[in-house]
Scaffold this motif. Structure first.
Motif, short mmCIF file in Angstrom:
data_model
loop_
_atom_site.label_atom_id
_atom_site.label_comp_id
_atom_site.label_asym_id
_atom_site.label_seq_id
_atom_site.Cartn_x
_atom_site.Cartn_y
_atom_site.Cartn_z
N THR A 151 57.43 42.68 56.97
CA THR A 151 57.39 43.54 57.87
C THR A 151 58.48 44.88 57.58
O THR A 151 59.26 44.47 57.31
N GLY A 152 57.99 45.92 58.20
CA GLY A 152 59.13 47.09 57.77
C GLY A 152 59.34 47.16 56.30
O GLY A 152 60.42 47.28 55.82
N ALA A 153 58.22 47.22 55.61
CA ALA A 153 58.15 47.27 54.11
C ALA A 153 58.36 48.68 53.61
O ALA A 153 58.66 48.70 52.30
N GLY A 154 58.54 49.79 54.13
CA GLY A 154 58.56 50.93 53.59
C GLY A 154 59.87 51.40 53.39
O GLY A 154 59.71 52.58 52.50
N ARG A 155 60.81 51.01 53.76
CA ARG A 155 62.04 51.52 53.29
C ARG A 155 63.11 50.59 53.05
O ARG A 155 62.99 49.40 53.56
N ARG A 156 64.23 50.73 52.57
CA ARG A 156 65.50 50.12 52.33
C ARG A 156 65.07 48.51 51.97
O ARG A 156 64.47 48.58 50.79
N PHE A 157 65.80 47.69 52.64
CA PHE A 157 65.60 46.17 52.08
C PHE A 157 63.77 45.70 51.82
O PHE A 157 63.58 45.01 50.96
N GLY A 158 63.08 46.07 52.99
CA GLY A 158 61.69 45.81 52.88
C GLY A 158 60.99 46.32 51.84
O GLY A 158 60.33 45.58 51.00
#
Length: 235
Positions: free
Chosen positions: A8-15
């Protein structure tokens, strides 16, 4: 047979970086995003399936669970990484911000773990990793709601670890100063690093390596691992 992961939240930074790393390892990947497709197009070009859901909306979460359940019988890895980072002023002055903090960090992970339990149990080594925060243990007075919501997720990690064992393991990672935000000025960065024993910005690779460690060690469940350069010792 390909392993399947949901981030989840895969579009930026760590994800985003974790998603790329898992795709490079041959995973079938579901890449969740909310309103922004930043990074999702690139992940889809690498083979991921982008899946949109608003985590402040229960119906949207349940629709996402149904879509994933219809697409796969097995999930090896669920990473609850999506986050919203609101300070006290934002929570106090924006009508929906307080609810969003607890929905994104509490309700959504709960529904995803519960709703995908069957798929996680069907894998040989089902694993949930919740991304909490070092401030879940020692809350910041500037981010009261955020810290409380992350503490709830930390507690949920232990509860699900007991409930889902032995078929599914549930652990957490508590990041510290791994990657500063663009709005963090030089003074803020120096202050944070001065309060961090290892005195460096960690970067995302240590987080990715911790995911691999938790994945590859089958005898760990109910644990939270700080990846913070020792900052948790100082706050």
């Amino acid at each position: 047979m390909k392993k399947t992961a949901l981030i989840t939240g895969a579009g930026r930074r760590f994800g985003f970086e974790l998603a790329k790393a898992l795709l490079a390892e041959g995973y079938q990947l579901f890449a969740h995003y909310n309103s922004s497709r930043d990074g999702i197009d690139e992940l889809e070009s690498l083979g991921a399936k982008g899946i949109q859901a608003d985590f402040t909306d229960t119906a949207s979460i349940k629709a996402m669970i149904k879509t994933i359940s219809n697409a796969t019988n097995s999930i090896e890895l669920l990473v609850n990484n999506a986050s919203c980072f609101f300070d006290n002023d934002t929570v106090d002055n924006h009508e929906n911000a307080l609810a969003a903090v607890f929905q994104v960090h509490g309700m959504a992970p709960y529904l995803l773990i519960s709703g995908l339990q069957q798929q996680l149990s069907h894998s040989e080594n089902g694993l949930v990793i919740n991304i909490t925060d070092i401030y879940a243990d020692r809350p910041s007075t500037d981010y009261i709601a955020y810290c409380a919501a992350k503490a709830a997720l930390a507690n949920m990690t232990q509860s699900f670890a007991k409930t889902l064992a032995p078929s599914v393991r549930v652990n957490a990672i508590q990041p510290g100063p791994i990657l500063f935000l663009p709005e963090h000025d030089k003074e803020h960065r120096l202050k944070v690093l001065d309060e961090t024993p290892l005195r460096v910005e960690g970067g995302l690779e240590p987080m990715i390596e911790t995911v691999r460690f938790l994945r590859d060690n089958p005898f760990i469940t109910g644990e939270s691992i700080k990846v913070d350069g020792g900052r948790g010792l100082m706050i």
